[in-house]
Design a protein around this motif. Structure first.
Motif, PDB file in Angstrom:
ATOM      1  N   PHE A 233       0.873  -1.172   0.000  1.00 33.09           N
ATOM      2  CA  PHE A 233       0.000   0.000   0.000  1.00 33.09           C
ATOM      3  C   PHE A 233       0.910   1.221   0.000  1.00 33.09           C
ATOM      4  N   ASP A 234       0.907   1.991  -1.074  1.00 35.63           N
ATOM      5  CA  ASP A 234       1.892   3.067  -1.208  1.00 35.63           C
ATOM      6  C   ASP A 234       1.270   4.451  -1.360  1.00 35.63           C
ATOM      7  N   LEU A 235       0.004   4.620  -0.992  1.00 38.71           N
ATOM      8  CA  LEU A 235      -0.610   5.937  -1.018  1.00 38.71           C
ATOM      9  C   LEU A 235      -0.251   6.715   0.245  1.00 38.71           C
ATOM     10  N   HIS A 236      -0.536   8.013   0.226  1.00 36.64           N
ATOM     11  CA  HIS A 236      -0.341   8.813   1.428  1.00 36.64           C
ATOM     12  C   HIS A 236      -1.192   8.221   2.552  1.00 36.64           C
ATOM     13  N   PRO A 237      -0.664   8.155   3.784  1.00 40.70           N
ATOM     14  CA  PRO A 237      -1.422   7.536   4.889  1.00 40.70           C
ATOM     15  C   PRO A 237      -2.765   8.206   5.158  1.00 40.70           C
ATOM     16  N   ALA A 238      -2.920   9.470   4.776  1.00 39.07           N
ATOM     17  CA  ALA A 238      -4.210  10.140   4.980  1.00 39.07           C
ATOM     18  C   ALA A 238      -5.318   9.540   4.125  1.00 39.07           C
ATOM     19  N   LEU A 239      -4.948   8.749   3.110  1.00 39.24           N
ATOM     20  CA  LEU A 239      -5.935   8.125   2.232  1.00 39.24           C
ATOM     21  C   LEU A 239      -6.289   6.708   2.667  1.00 39.24           C
ATOM     22  N   MET A 240      -5.727   6.261   3.771  1.00 40.71           N
ATOM     23  CA  MET A 240      -5.957   4.889   4.212  1.00 40.71           C
ATOM     24  C   MET A 240      -7.424   4.610   4.506  1.00 40.71           C
ATOM     25  N   HIS A 241      -8.132   5.548   5.107  1.00 39.78           N
ATOM     26  CA  HIS A 241      -9.529   5.291   5.447  1.00 39.78           C
ATOM     27  C   HIS A 241     -10.394   5.176   4.196  1.00 39.78           C
ATOM     28  N   ASP A 242     -10.096   5.959   3.171  1.00 39.65           N
ATOM     29  CA  ASP A 242     -10.812   5.813   1.905  1.00 39.65           C
ATOM     30  C   ASP A 242     -10.560   4.434   1.306  1.00 39.65           C
ATOM     31  N   ALA A 243      -9.304   3.994   1.367  1.00 43.15           N
ATOM     32  CA  ALA A 243      -8.961   2.662   0.851  1.00 43.15           C
ATOM     33  C   ALA A 243      -9.633   1.574   1.676  1.00 43.15           C
ATOM     34  N   LEU A 244      -9.685   1.768   2.969  1.00 44.02           N
ATOM     35  CA  LEU A 244     -10.297   0.783   3.857  1.00 44.02           C
ATOM     36  C   LEU A 244     -11.806   0.694   3.620  1.00 44.02           C
ATOM     37  N   ALA A 245     -12.439   1.826   3.370  1.00 46.39           N
ATOM     38  CA  ALA A 245     -13.885   1.838   3.126  1.00 46.39           C
ATOM     39  C   ALA A 245     -14.247   1.077   1.859  1.00 46.39           C
ATOM     40  N   GLU A 246     -13.361   1.077   0.869  1.00 47.41           N
ATOM     41  CA  GLU A 246     -13.617   0.401  -0.397  1.00 47.41           C
ATOM     42  C   GLU A 246     -13.168  -1.057  -0.395  1.00 47.41           C
ATOM     43  N   ALA A 247     -12.377  -1.447   0.585  1.00 43.10           N
ATOM     44  CA  ALA A 247     -11.807  -2.794   0.593  1.00 43.10           C
ATOM     45  C   ALA A 247     -12.885  -3.862   0.789  1.00 43.10           C
ATOM     46  N   THR A 248     -12.617  -5.026   0.255  1.00 42.96           N
ATOM     47  CA  THR A 248     -13.500  -6.175   0.443  1.00 42.96           C
ATOM     48  C   THR A 248     -13.293  -6.790   1.817  1.00 42.96           C
ATOM     49  N   LEU A 249     -12.061  -6.703   2.309  1.00 44.29           N
ATOM     50  CA  LEU A 249     -11.712  -7.334   3.583  1.00 44.29           C
ATOM     51  C   LEU A 249     -10.451  -6.708   4.143  1.00 44.29           C
ATOM     52  N   LEU A 250     -10.407  -6.546   5.458  1.00 44.07           N
ATOM     53  CA  LEU A 250      -9.177  -6.197   6.170  1.00 44.07           C
ATOM     54  C   LEU A 250      -8.748  -7.402   6.996  1.00 44.07           C
ATOM     55  N   VAL A 251      -7.481  -7.777   6.861  1.00 45.90           N
ATOM     56  CA  VAL A 251      -6.878  -8.778   7.739  1.00 45.90           C
ATOM     57  C   VAL A 251      -5.739  -8.081   8.465  1.00 45.90           C
ATOM     58  N   ALA A 252      -5.709  -8.148   9.803  1.00 45.39           N
ATOM     59  CA  ALA A 252      -4.742  -7.348  10.544  1.00 45.39           C
ATOM     60  C   ALA A 252      -4.354  -8.004  11.852  1.00 45.39           C
ATOM     61  N   ASP A 253      -3.134  -7.714  12.296  1.00 47.02           N
ATOM     62  CA  ASP A 253      -2.731  -8.084  13.648  1.00 47.02           C
ATOM     63  C   ASP A 253      -2.574  -6.841  14.513  1.00 47.02           C
ATOM     64  N   THR A 254      -3.041  -5.708  14.000  1.00 49.70           N
ATOM     65  CA  THR A 254      -3.027  -4.459  14.745  1.00 49.70           C
ATOM     66  C   THR A 254      -4.407  -4.210  15.326  1.00 49.70           C
ATOM     67  N   GLN A 255      -4.587  -3.094  16.036  1.00 48.30           N
ATOM     68  CA  GLN A 255      -5.839  -2.853  16.746  1.00 48.30           C
ATOM     69  C   GLN A 255      -6.698  -1.778  16.084  1.00 48.30           C
ATOM     70  N   THR A 256      -6.155  -0.573  15.930  1.00 46.05           N
ATOM     71  CA  THR A 256      -6.967   0.567  15.517  1.00 46.05           C
ATOM     72  C   THR A 256      -7.639   0.352  14.177  1.00 46.05           C
ATOM     73  N   MET A 257      -6.914  -0.177  13.193  1.00 46.67           N
ATOM     74  CA  MET A 257      -7.505  -0.311  11.869  1.00 46.67           C
ATOM     75  C   MET A 257      -8.655  -1.307  11.852  1.00 46.67           C
ATOM     76  N   VAL A 258      -8.650  -2.260  12.743  1.00 47.35           N
ATOM     77  CA  VAL A 258      -9.769  -3.206  12.828  1.00 47.35           C
ATOM     78  C   VAL A 258     -11.029  -2.475  13.282  1.00 47.35           C
TER      79      VAL A 258
END
Length: 372
Positions: A233-258
């Motif tokens: 994932f190489d976009l500016h970090p401020a665009l992460m939520h837009d990318a997350l909203a469009e994603a089919t699935l998030l898989v994570a071992d972190t907390q906040t993004m879940v």
């Protein structure tokens, strides 16, 4: 009035960004004291927030401890020059700075495992705010609000997804993609904890790529993607939520993004060693509402991810659950602004209650999502 906000991580920038902007628009003087940690400064620049840097910290566990004295010295010196009327933060930096300046401090806390930080910070706070899912009593100044800290920036009143992020990501309008988020586990409360290993990441990518494009966000830059059917994932970090909203699935071992995925209606699977009987209240509540899956074993993670990707009804189900959940939450930015205006005295604010007062509903009670 003069308000000082501490942002030690990127998540803290998101938490306070709208409150900072609103207070400035109302004519108040505001300063953000920031730690140079991963993309924290990038986000402050992106949102054009007034900030000073009090220190640097990398993602290794020893980095913070070795720099702590210098961090405190710079933070206290800069805060004294600014002379705030109220301090906001999430732990020791804010609490101790406020105490030394004899300035009231408001702490917003959402992680029960950070016991040491609670012990050294909460005695110095005028008010301690936590989500109503929080399961640990932090004393007589502990107040809870309906929702999660991420409601300050992902509540529908303050956030609208931008589907054009797909063009920036280079994925088609209907192309399914998975965000794989890996934590660096470098924070104080991460000591002794772990998540998805590099080898497990490789095996997971190979499985997920059968059903979707895989984008990897690796906080510690530990995973070599060479030869794998995935890209960073190489976009500016401020665009992460837009990318997350469009994603089919998030898989994570972190907390906040879940948690963020849950508020956006994106299916999320969380796997790390926090998962278990003593897990944090917000993740228990979100799983009970059918918005996330918490799994401890890698095999279960891999199988669950495959099942979600192949479930044709998952989008509709998640959006319905998201709508129902958000109807019970508040726009946390409004509360933060109200608390600022009240100089940290929250007794008369009707959107909060003291921790030990009974709630109308139990946010941790199962709601029978299996019938969806």
């Amino acid at each position: 009035m003069r308000y000082l906000f501490f942002t030690n991580t990127p998540a803290h920038v998101h938490l306070y960004k709208h409150a900072v902007a609103t207070l400035r628009e109302r004519g108040h003087d505001v300063l953000v004291l920031a730690r140079d940690y991963t993309c924290t400064l990038d986000l402050l620049e992106w949102y054009d927030l007034p900030y000073d840097v009090y220190g640097y910290c990398d993602t290794s566990k020893g980095s913070l401890l070795s720099r702590l004295p210098a961090h405190y010295l710079r933070a206290i010196r800069r805060a004294r020059r600014f002379d705030p009327d109220l301090v906001f933060g999430m732990g020791g930096y804010a609490a101790h700075t406020g105490a030394l300046l004899r300035t009231p401090t408001v702490l917003l806390i959402d992680s029960e495992p950070a016991s040491f930080d609670h012990t050294v910070s909460t005695p110095f706070a005028r008010a301690i705010l936590t989500p109503n899912t929080f399961r640990k009593d932090l004393g007589e100044d502990h107040y809870v609000f309906p929702g999660l800290k991420e409601c300050a920036y992902l509540h529908p009143e303050v956030y609208e997804p931008n589907p054009s992020v797909r063009d920036r990501l280079g994925v088609g309008e209907a192309e399914p993609y998975v965000l794989l988020r890996l934590n660096a586990f470098g924070s104080q409360h991460d000591v002794g904890k772990d998540g998805i290993s590099s080898e497990q990441c490789r095996r997971l990518v190979e499985r997920l790529s059968d059903d979707a494009t895989v984008l990897v966000s690796d906080e510690g830059n530990d995973v070599d993607l060479t030869g794998l059917p995935a890209r960073s994932f190489d976009l500016h970090p401020a665009l992460m939520h837009d990318a997350l909203a469009e994603a089919t699935l998030l898989v994570a071992d972190t907390q906040t993004m879940v948690t963020e995925a849950a508020l956006l209606g994106t299916p999320a699977i969380r796997s790390n060693s926090f998962v278990g009987d003593a897990d944090m209240g917000n993740f228990v509540a979100l799983e009970n509402r059918g918005l996330i899956h918490n799994v401890a074993r890698f095999d279960a993670l891999r199988d669950r991810a495959t099942a979600v990707l192949r479930d044709e009804g998952v989008d509709e189900a998640w959006q319905r659950r998201r709508h129902d959940y958000l109807a019970e939450t508040i726009n946390l930015t409004d509360l933060l602004v109200d608390v600022a205006t009240a100089r940290g005295r929250v007794d008369d604010i009707d959107t909060v209650r003291q921790f030990d007062q009974p709630a109308t509903d139990d946010p941790n009670a199962p709601v029978g999502v299996g019938s969806d």
